[in-house]
Design a protein around this motif. Structure first.
Motif, mmCIF file in Angstrom:
data_model
loop_
_atom_site.group_PDB
_atom_site.id
_atom_site.type_symbol
_atom_site.label_atom_id
_atom_site.label_comp_id
_atom_site.label_asym_id
_atom_site.label_seq_id
_atom_site.Cartn_x
_atom_site.Cartn_y
_atom_site.Cartn_z
ATOM 1 N N ASN A 161 0.826 -1.205 0.000
ATOM 2 C CA ASN A 161 0.000 0.000 0.000
ATOM 3 C C ASN A 161 0.862 1.258 0.000
ATOM 4 O O ASN A 161 1.977 1.265 0.526
ATOM 5 C CB ASN A 161 -0.913 0.030 1.232
ATOM 6 N N ASP A 210 -5.654 5.084 -1.954
ATOM 7 C CA ASP A 210 -6.227 4.085 -2.863
ATOM 8 C C ASP A 210 -5.710 4.368 -4.266
ATOM 9 O O ASP A 210 -6.086 5.360 -4.889
ATOM 10 C CB ASP A 210 -7.748 4.164 -2.806
ATOM 11 N N ASP A 256 -4.624 3.647 -8.371
ATOM 12 C CA ASP A 256 -5.106 3.025 -9.602
ATOM 13 C C ASP A 256 -4.191 3.422 -10.749
ATOM 14 O O ASP A 256 -3.798 4.591 -10.865
ATOM 15 C CB ASP A 256 -6.540 3.486 -9.904
ATOM 16 N N GLN A 292 -3.175 8.808 -6.181
ATOM 17 C CA GLN A 292 -4.441 8.088 -6.359
ATOM 18 C C GLN A 292 -4.547 7.483 -7.755
ATOM 19 O O GLN A 292 -4.901 6.308 -7.898
ATOM 20 C CB GLN A 292 -5.609 9.028 -6.097
#
Length: 300
Positions: free
Chosen positions: A145, A160, A162, A200
């Motif tokens: 993470n 988060d 992507d 992000q």
């Protein structure tokens, strides 16, 4: 692009450190560099290793702190004059448990204490923004993470993500723009990626070029030094944060530079740490180099 870089990094053997005698903190060899920084106070160099923090100075190579503070440091960096920040795993002499989360030292590495995410994360990459030292990014390899801190590492939020080509933990290098901390560059095995929203969302910036390490040079400029691989290979300088690159005419064979540090008071000095535990220093911004350590062994 060269393949197998991630595998080579992740499968390196644990390092061994040999002391000159059992009665001194002096050492003469080491393996596995986990971080590399110039001191904020003198000409010495700090090297974070599996068995403690090493200071390379005119007197020799010295382990910093007592055995209970000689941790397996990961993601080590210097935040400001006396404050160091790191992650990793506790010394066998320590009462701390694994993983250490985020740990901090207020006395130049003599003592350490956890301040965040204790027993939760192992940041193999910790990046402090050059323009705002309170803004930091960390890559946790335990759960793959990305984290972000706005207050110097005391509090963190998971990002988060992507758009990266693989798990977050496979990112080789990470840096942020000194004047725009939300703009990031990440070196991966398959290309150079960029994010404009603090990690992000990511987009491919260069598919034939990547970086095993980055170092921003100044809080007021866009100067960036990187060790590139792909269509360009070796140490390069960018004056526009990765848009264009100029060679510094330094390249090593069968190895990669994983850590770059610039001296806080002398803009001509750089020190580099390689995957194979070699350390190089220049006092004239790349025109000449001195080999300080070769595969973990002292050269002078």
């Amino acid at each position: 692009m060269k393949k197998g870089l991630i595998v080579s990094i992740l499968t390196l053997s644990f390092f061994v450190m040999s002391a000159c005698s059992s009665d001194t903190s002096q050492v003469d060899s080491f393996m596995h560099i986990h971080g590399l920084e110039y001191s904020q106070h003198d000409e010495s160099i700090f090297v974070a290793t599996h068995n403690g923090l090493l200071n390379i100075n005119e007197s020799g190579w010295e382990l910093v702190g007592e055995p209970e503070h000689q941790h397996d440091f990961m993601g080590y960096t210097i935040k400001d004059e006396n404050v160091m920040i790191s992650s990793g795993h506790p010394s066998i002499r320590s009462d701390y448990v694994d993983p250490l989360g985020v740990i901090i030292s207020h006395d130049s590495g003599e003592t350490w204490e956890p301040i965040a995410l204790y027993e939760e994360v192992d940041f193999h990459l910790l990046h402090v923004n050059e323009g705002n030292r309170e803004k930091m990014y960390g890559i946790d390899v335990y759960n793959s993470n990305l984290y972000r801190s706005e207050n110097g590492g005391h509090d963190w939020k998971m990002v988060d993500t992507d758009g990266l080509p693989g798990p977050v933990a496979s990112v080789l290098s990470l840096t942020s723009h000194p004047q725009s901390p939300d703009y990031l560059l990440a070196g991966t095995e398959t290309g150079l990626y960029e994010s404009s929203d603090g990690g992000q969302t990511w987009a491919l910036k260069e598919n034939n070029l990547s970086a095993s390490s980055f170092q921003t040079l100044d809080s007021d400029s866009e100067e960036l030094v990187a060790y590139l691989f792909g269509e360009k290979e070796g140490l390069y300088l960018s004056e526009d944060f990765g848009e264009t690159w100029a060679s510094l005419n330094f390249k090593i064979d069968d190895d990669y530079i994983m850590y770059i540090s610039n001296h806080p008071a002398d803009d001509q000095k750089l020190v580099l740490g390689s995957m194979n535990q070699s350390i190089y220093e220049t006092n004239d911004f790349g025109r000449s180099w001195e080999l300080l350590a070769e595969e973990g062994k002292r050269k002078n």
